[in-house]
Design an enzyme around this catalytic site. Structure first.
Site, PDB file in Angstrom:
ATOM      1  CB  CYS A  75      -0.914  -0.039   1.230  1.00  0.00           C
ATOM      2  SG  CYS A  75      -1.785   1.484   1.592  1.00  0.00           S
ATOM      3  CB  CYS A 128       0.365   1.674   4.124  1.00  0.00           C
ATOM      4  SG  CYS A 128      -1.362   1.172   4.100  1.00  0.00           S
TER       5      CYS A 128
END
Length: 144
Positions: free
Chosen positions: A68, A71
């Site tokens: 991600c 993230c």
């Protein structure tokens, strides 16, 4: 002496009784001698999650995944927050890929997701990455 707080060790999950006026003194675990309140986020997993929910300091969980992009870009912000909140809030990271049953149990639908626990109970949730001032503002709203 101030009221002692129960705080789980992020390394061995042992509960430590630490006087509230000594939280800034770098307390060590009575069992494994690791730092109880590190200035960086610690890893959460299916195995240690329930133990880490115990205790008197709030726990902020960053649910993330390696693939991600948001993230990964939020990780340094979360690290900075851990340094600024040391002794007031514990910060843990939960890899949603390696802990899929726990992620499902927590109802994770998007990442990154932040979940704030107080006294073992979820009290707030926020999805998406945010800059440090916004994160700290959100936590102030939660009385952290």
């Amino acid at each position: 002496m101030s009221n002692p707080l129960l705080i789980p060790c992020p390394s061995c999950n042992g509960l430590n009784r630490i006087p509230s006026d000594r939280l800034a003194d770098g307390p060590r675990c009575g069992r494994c001698k690791s730092e109880v309140l590190p200035a960086s986020p610690f890893e959460l997993s299916q195995a240690n999650f329930a133990s880490q929910l115990k205790g008197d300091l709030p726990l902020l969980v960053d649910v993330w995944a390696d693939w991600c992009g948001p993230c990964r870009s939020f990780a340094p912000t979360f690290q900075q927050a851990a340094q600024q909140l040391q002794g007031r809030c514990r910060l843990g990271k939960l890899d949603s890929e390696n802990n899929q049953p726990l992620s499902a149990q927590l109802g994770i639908r998007s990442i990154p997701s932040l979940i704030l626990f107080k006294g073992g109970v979820e009290v707030a949730r926020q999805s998406g990455a945010m800059p440090l001032p916004q994160l700290l503002g959100w936590l102030r709203q939660q009385r952290i």
